[in-house]
Design a protein around this motif. Structure first.
Motif, mmCIF file in Angstrom:
data_model
loop_
_atom_site.group_PDB
_atom_site.id
_atom_site.type_symbol
_atom_site.label_atom_id
_atom_site.label_comp_id
_atom_site.label_asym_id
_atom_site.label_seq_id
_atom_site.Cartn_x
_atom_site.Cartn_y
_atom_site.Cartn_z
ATOM 1 N N THR A 42 47.801 41.686 44.030
ATOM 2 C CA THR A 42 46.680 42.177 43.252
ATOM 3 C C THR A 42 45.587 42.629 44.207
ATOM 4 O OG1 THR A 42 47.249 40.624 41.534
ATOM 5 C CG2 THR A 42 45.106 41.645 41.373
ATOM 6 N N TYR A 43 45.756 43.795 44.749
ATOM 7 C CA TYR A 43 44.791 44.314 45.709
ATOM 8 C C TYR A 43 43.518 44.758 44.996
ATOM 9 C CZ TYR A 43 48.544 44.525 49.134
ATOM 10 O OH TYR A 43 49.552 44.208 49.985
ATOM 11 N N MET B 6 51.963 32.266 33.098
ATOM 12 C CA MET B 6 51.023 31.873 34.143
ATOM 13 C C MET B 6 49.921 32.923 34.223
ATOM 14 S SD MET B 6 53.730 30.700 37.107
ATOM 15 C CE MET B 6 52.488 29.957 38.173
ATOM 16 N N THR B 7 48.680 32.473 34.261
ATOM 17 C CA THR B 7 47.543 33.378 34.388
ATOM 18 C C THR B 7 46.971 33.252 35.799
ATOM 19 O OG1 THR B 7 46.995 33.264 32.034
ATOM 20 C CG2 THR B 7 45.239 33.952 33.536
ATOM 21 N N PHE B 8 46.744 34.402 36.433
ATOM 22 C CA PHE B 8 46.201 34.456 37.793
ATOM 23 C C PHE B 8 44.853 35.167 37.748
ATOM 24 C CE2 PHE B 8 50.802 34.688 37.892
ATOM 25 C CZ PHE B 8 51.150 33.686 38.784
ATOM 26 N N ARG B 9 43.873 34.596 38.408
ATOM 27 C CA ARG B 9 42.544 35.222 38.501
ATOM 28 C C ARG B 9 42.090 35.215 39.954
ATOM 29 N NH1 ARG B 9 41.584 31.574 33.780
ATOM 30 N NH2 ARG B 9 41.784 32.866 31.906
ATOM 31 N N GLN B 10 41.241 36.171 40.283
ATOM 32 C CA GLN B 10 40.780 36.333 41.661
ATOM 33 C C GLN B 10 39.363 36.899 41.654
ATOM 34 O OE1 GLN B 10 43.343 38.002 45.137
ATOM 35 N NE2 GLN B 10 42.363 39.765 44.212
ATOM 36 N N TRP B 11 38.511 36.354 42.544
ATOM 37 C CA TRP B 11 37.127 36.833 42.670
ATOM 38 C C TRP B 11 36.767 36.988 44.140
ATOM 39 C CZ3 TRP B 11 38.634 32.833 39.450
ATOM 40 C CH2 TRP B 11 38.390 32.979 38.078
ATOM 41 N N HIS C 288 43.124 44.774 40.304
ATOM 42 C CA HIS C 288 43.873 45.811 41.002
ATOM 43 C C HIS C 288 43.114 47.138 40.940
ATOM 44 C CE1 HIS C 288 47.104 48.453 42.238
ATOM 45 N NE2 HIS C 288 47.857 47.402 42.510
ATOM 46 N N TRP C 289 43.044 47.802 42.067
ATOM 47 C CA TRP C 289 42.247 49.022 42.113
ATOM 48 C C TRP C 289 42.899 50.173 41.360
ATOM 49 C CZ3 TRP C 289 43.931 53.558 44.558
ATOM 50 C CH2 TRP C 289 45.095 53.443 45.319
ATOM 51 N N SER C 290 44.227 50.118 41.144
ATOM 52 C CA SER C 290 44.899 51.241 40.489
ATOM 53 C C SER C 290 45.407 50.902 39.094
ATOM 54 C CB SER C 290 46.091 51.703 41.342
ATOM 55 O OG SER C 290 47.062 50.681 41.439
ATOM 56 N N VAL C 291 45.294 49.649 38.672
ATOM 57 C CA VAL C 291 45.744 49.245 37.344
ATOM 58 C C VAL C 291 44.522 48.881 36.514
ATOM 59 C CG1 VAL C 291 47.109 47.595 36.018
ATOM 60 C CG2 VAL C 291 47.943 48.426 38.226
ATOM 61 N N ARG C 292 44.410 49.458 35.340
ATOM 62 C CA ARG C 292 43.263 49.213 34.472
ATOM 63 C C ARG C 292 43.496 47.924 33.674
ATOM 64 N NH1 ARG C 292 39.590 51.844 37.155
ATOM 65 N NH2 ARG C 292 40.118 54.034 37.450
ATOM 66 N N TYR C 293 42.915 46.854 34.160
ATOM 67 C CA TYR C 293 43.070 45.570 33.484
ATOM 68 C C TYR C 293 42.217 45.538 32.223
ATOM 69 C CZ TYR C 293 45.267 43.247 37.470
ATOM 70 O OH TYR C 293 46.116 42.868 38.468
ATOM 71 N N SER C 294 42.739 44.872 31.184
ATOM 72 C CA SER C 294 41.892 44.607 30.030
ATOM 73 C C SER C 294 40.876 43.531 30.385
ATOM 74 C CB SER C 294 42.743 44.162 28.839
ATOM 75 O OG SER C 294 43.508 43.021 29.166
ATOM 76 N N ASN C 295 41.262 42.607 31.279
ATOM 77 C CA ASN C 295 40.350 41.613 31.825
ATOM 78 C C ASN C 295 40.343 41.783 33.336
ATOM 79 O OD1 ASN C 295 39.703 40.117 29.354
ATOM 80 N ND2 ASN C 295 41.854 39.509 29.399
ATOM 81 N N GLU D 274 42.307 39.685 36.391
ATOM 82 C CA GLU D 274 43.136 38.685 35.717
ATOM 83 C C GLU D 274 44.431 39.322 35.241
ATOM 84 O OE1 GLU D 274 42.933 36.427 31.432
ATOM 85 O OE2 GLU D 274 41.161 36.323 32.706
ATOM 86 N N GLU D 275 45.532 38.620 35.426
ATOM 87 C CA GLU D 275 46.782 39.043 34.811
ATOM 88 C C GLU D 275 47.600 37.816 34.433
ATOM 89 O OE1 GLU D 275 49.902 41.036 36.958
ATOM 90 O OE2 GLU D 275 49.038 40.448 38.880
ATOM 91 N N THR D 276 48.395 37.958 33.391
ATOM 92 C CA THR D 276 49.250 36.884 32.910
ATOM 93 C C THR D 276 50.700 37.314 33.035
ATOM 94 O OG1 THR D 276 47.589 36.006 31.388
ATOM 95 C CG2 THR D 276 49.881 35.465 30.934
ATOM 96 N N LEU D 277 51.486 36.468 33.679
ATOM 97 C CA LEU D 277 52.896 36.749 33.920
ATOM 98 C C LEU D 277 53.723 35.790 33.079
ATOM 99 C CD1 LEU D 277 54.850 38.427 35.685
ATOM 100 C CD2 LEU D 277 54.813 36.535 37.317
ATOM 101 N N ALA D 278 54.507 36.328 32.151
ATOM 102 C CA ALA D 278 55.311 35.513 31.248
ATOM 103 C C ALA D 278 56.781 35.577 31.650
ATOM 104 C CB ALA D 278 55.137 35.994 29.810
ATOM 105 N N PRO D 279 57.566 34.535 31.339
ATOM 106 C CA PRO D 279 59.009 34.603 31.591
ATOM 107 C C PRO D 279 59.612 35.847 30.953
ATOM 108 C CG PRO D 279 58.380 32.369 30.983
ATOM 109 C CD PRO D 279 57.169 33.233 30.762
#
Length: 351
Positions: free
Chosen positions: A161-162, A193-198, A212-219, A222-227
């Motif tokens: 998550t750059y 799993m939810t990952f956050r970074q500041w 991420h600089w190239s992905v438009r996050y809704s939050n 933060e991203e959530t990775l599900a099985p």
């Protein structure tokens, strides 16, 4: 047997005694609400596990001498041994550090990641990195912090998550200076799993949700990775298995080896070392999302260490590293066998 007048007088006296006791109880209750001791970053702190108030906390202003991790080339093990979190730690971990690259970058140079910490579960681990800097002819800098996720002892999903400030006017001074970074991992009830970074550039910088600089996050940040799903930025990966059931966080490793190698282990040209200056590390057992103000209090050194799971100044004192836990819980860090740390640069000035 008293007269009617005496009985009425006695009832009135008992009534006033009851009213006085009730008034005293209310006053004491109000005082406890408004006169609570200083808490760990909160105006109205919860009590300690034993039910007693937290000790008062006075922030220590000024700068300290940081610690240099990864001073020697791998496999010197110049970092801390993993510390166990315990079975009752909980489903979420928030971890943060002040970090700095050990030598300045001058355009058109660049450098790769510096490994700050690793978070381990029973069947997964997360590598947390920052200090990945690119430059441009106009002296603007691009600063990347990222995390890499592995599951079941396999290379699972490189989330990478750059966060790029390429278009935000980040100066070389900010990129080369002290950067506060925080990561949060939460194991959700649905096995996702939810990952956050500041990030925070310098003491006067704002705490930024570092997405991420190239992905438009809704939050943002933060991203959530599900099985059964893929990371937002997968690199040579396959979906997480549908039966993957992540454990809670189990242990944390602070620092890492220097992965610079003249044999070409690092693919960057020229090769870049990954040793790093680190200070003010903290772990909170926390699954809820902290506010920007709460994070800024931690970064500025104003949040009390007492309710943290562990809080380490990570300073060089005298002729040795101070790896002691300031939270009062006795969770001191220790070095890997054969490992060594050295004095780093002067930290930012804490308030």
């Amino acid at each position: 047997m008293g007269t009617v007048a005496q009985k009425l007088k006695m009832r009135a006296w008992l009534g006033w005694r009851f009213f006085g006791a009730l008034l005293g109880f209310c006053c004491a209750l109000c005082a406890s609400c408004f006169l609570k001791p200083d808490g760990p970053g909160h105006d109205d702190p919860s009590p300690t596990p034993s039910g007693t108030p937290w000790p008062s906390f006075s922030p220590q202003p000024g700068a300290i001498t940081s610690l240099e991790f990864g001073h020697r080339e791998s496999p010197a093990k110049d970092y801390c041994a993993p510390i166990e979190l315990g079975e009752d730690f909980g489903a979420g971990i928030l971890i943060s550090f002040w970090t700095k690259i050990t030598y300045p970058i001058v355009p058109p140079d660049f450098r790769g990641n510096q490994n700050i910490c690793r978070i381990y579960g029973d069947n997964w681990d997360l590598i947390c990195l920052d200090g990945n800097i690119g430059t441009h002819a106009n002296a603007a800098a691009r600063y990347n912090a990222n995390y890499m996720f592995n599951y079941d002892d396999r290379w699972g999903s490189d989330l990478c998550t750059y966060y790029s400030l390429e278009d935000e006017g980040l100066s070389m001074e900010e990129a080369n200076g002290w950067v506060w970074v925080a990561w949060q991992v939460v194991i959700n009830q649905d096995r996702s799993m939810t990952f956050r970074q500041w990030l925070k550039f310098g003491m006067e910088g704002a705490v930024i949700p570092a997405g991420h600089w190239s992905v438009r996050y809704s939050n943002p940040g933060e991203e959530t990775l599900a099985p059964g799903s893929m990371a937002l930025d997968p690199i040579n990966t396959s979906p997480i298995p549908t039966d993957f059931n992540p454990s809670p966080p189990r242990r944390v490793q602070v620092g890492d080896d220097n992965t610079y190698s003249a044999s070409g282990y690092d693919t960057h040209e020229p090769l870049t070392p990954s040793n790093s200056w680190i200070c003010h590390g903290r772990i909170d057992a926390r699954a809820d999302k902290p506010s920007i103000d709460e994070l800024d209090e931690i970064a500025r050194g104003r949040a009390s260490p007492y309710p943290a799971w562990a809080d380490w100044e990570l300073a060089w004192k005298g002729d040795a590293p101070d790896l002691s836990d300031r939270s009062g819980h006795g969770r001191d860090l220790s070095l890997m066998p054969g490992g060594a740390l050295s004095a780093g640069g002067e930290s930012p000035t804490f308030e």
